[in-house]
Design a protein around this motif. Structure first.
Motif, short mmCIF file in Angstrom:
data_model
loop_
_atom_site.label_atom_id
_atom_site.label_comp_id
_atom_site.label_asym_id
_atom_site.label_seq_id
_atom_site.Cartn_x
_atom_site.Cartn_y
_atom_site.Cartn_z
N GLN A 6 0.84 -1.20 0.00
CA GLN A 6 0.00 0.00 0.00
C GLN A 6 0.87 1.25 0.00
O GLN A 6 0.62 2.20 -0.75
CB GLN A 6 -0.93 0.00 1.20
CG GLN A 6 -2.02 -1.04 1.10
CD GLN A 6 -2.85 -1.13 2.38
OE1 GLN A 6 -2.47 -0.62 3.41
NE2 GLN A 6 -3.98 -1.79 2.28
N ALA A 7 1.90 1.25 0.83
CA ALA A 7 2.82 2.40 0.90
C ALA A 7 3.59 2.55 -0.40
O ALA A 7 3.91 3.67 -0.83
CB ALA A 7 3.78 2.24 2.08
N PHE A 8 3.90 1.44 -1.06
CA PHE A 8 4.67 1.44 -2.30
C PHE A 8 3.93 2.18 -3.41
O PHE A 8 4.54 2.95 -4.16
CB PHE A 8 4.97 -0.01 -2.71
CG PHE A 8 5.83 -0.14 -3.94
CD1 PHE A 8 7.15 0.29 -3.93
CD2 PHE A 8 5.32 -0.72 -5.08
CE1 PHE A 8 7.94 0.15 -5.05
CE2 PHE A 8 6.11 -0.87 -6.21
CZ PHE A 8 7.42 -0.43 -6.20
N GLU A 9 2.64 2.00 -3.50
CA GLU A 9 1.85 2.70 -4.53
C GLU A 9 1.91 4.21 -4.31
O GLU A 9 2.07 4.97 -5.26
CB GLU A 9 0.40 2.20 -4.51
CG GLU A 9 0.23 0.74 -4.86
CD GLU A 9 0.66 0.39 -6.28
OE1 GLU A 9 0.53 1.24 -7.19
OE2 GLU A 9 1.15 -0.73 -6.48
N VAL A 10 1.78 4.65 -3.07
CA VAL A 10 1.87 6.06 -2.74
C VAL A 10 3.28 6.58 -3.04
O VAL A 10 3.45 7.67 -3.60
CB VAL A 10 1.50 6.30 -1.26
CG1 VAL A 10 1.74 7.75 -0.86
CG2 VAL A 10 0.05 5.89 -1.00
N ALA A 17 7.49 8.24 -10.25
CA ALA A 17 8.06 7.04 -10.86
C ALA A 17 6.92 6.17 -11.36
O ALA A 17 5.77 6.34 -10.95
CB ALA A 17 8.89 6.28 -9.83
N ARG A 18 7.27 5.25 -12.26
CA ARG A 18 6.21 4.34 -12.72
C ARG A 18 6.75 2.92 -12.79
O ARG A 18 7.91 2.68 -13.10
CB ARG A 18 5.64 4.78 -14.05
CG ARG A 18 6.55 4.64 -15.23
CD ARG A 18 5.88 5.21 -16.48
NE ARG A 18 6.76 5.01 -17.61
CZ ARG A 18 6.45 4.30 -18.68
NH1 ARG A 18 5.27 3.74 -18.79
NH2 ARG A 18 7.31 4.17 -19.66
N LEU A 19 5.86 2.02 -12.49
CA LEU A 19 6.18 0.60 -12.51
C LEU A 19 6.15 0.13 -13.96
O LEU A 19 5.14 0.25 -14.65
CB LEU A 19 5.13 -0.15 -11.68
CG LEU A 19 5.38 -1.60 -11.39
CD1 LEU A 19 6.61 -1.79 -10.55
CD2 LEU A 19 4.17 -2.18 -10.66
N LEU A 20 7.28 -0.39 -14.45
CA LEU A 20 7.35 -0.89 -15.81
C LEU A 20 7.09 -2.39 -15.86
O LEU A 20 6.55 -2.90 -16.83
CB LEU A 20 8.71 -0.60 -16.43
CG LEU A 20 9.06 0.86 -16.65
CD1 LEU A 20 10.45 0.97 -17.27
CD2 LEU A 20 8.03 1.54 -17.54
N CYS A 21 7.53 -3.10 -14.83
CA CYS A 21 7.41 -4.56 -14.84
C CYS A 21 7.37 -5.08 -13.41
O CYS A 21 8.14 -4.65 -12.57
CB CYS A 21 8.62 -5.16 -15.57
SG CYS A 21 8.65 -6.96 -15.60
#
Length: 83
Positions: A6-10, A17-21
């Motif tokens: 949950q903290a990681f998404e925030v 930053a954006r999650l690529l994979c």
């Protein structure tokens, strides 16, 4: 790991930053990278460093560390090992 995720998404949003994979079935052929691969894109290497250092991020890492051992690398886009 729930509170960390949950903290990681925030954290991603705040760090721009954006999650690529994110792959839970990583096919590791050499070494011991583990079953999970995560690739995150930041605006720059300076942005990576700035996102990693704050005390708030260190607290977030404390949510993950009891549950996982993670190799972490940063790299700059491009072929920097070319001949």
């Amino acid at each position: 790991m729930g509170p960390f995720l949950q903290a990681f998404e925030v954290y991603l949003a705040k760090s721009r930053a954006r999650l690529l994979c994110r792959d839970l079935k990583t096919d590791v052929r050499e070494s011991n990278a583990g079953p999970l691969t995560v690739i995150i894109e930041f605006l720059s290497l300076a942005a990576v460093k700035a996102a990693y250092e704050p005390p708030s991020h260190q607290v977030m890492l404390g949510l993950r560390q009891p549950h996982s051992d993670v190799p972490l690398s940063t790299l700059k886009e491009g072929d920097h090992a070319g001949h």
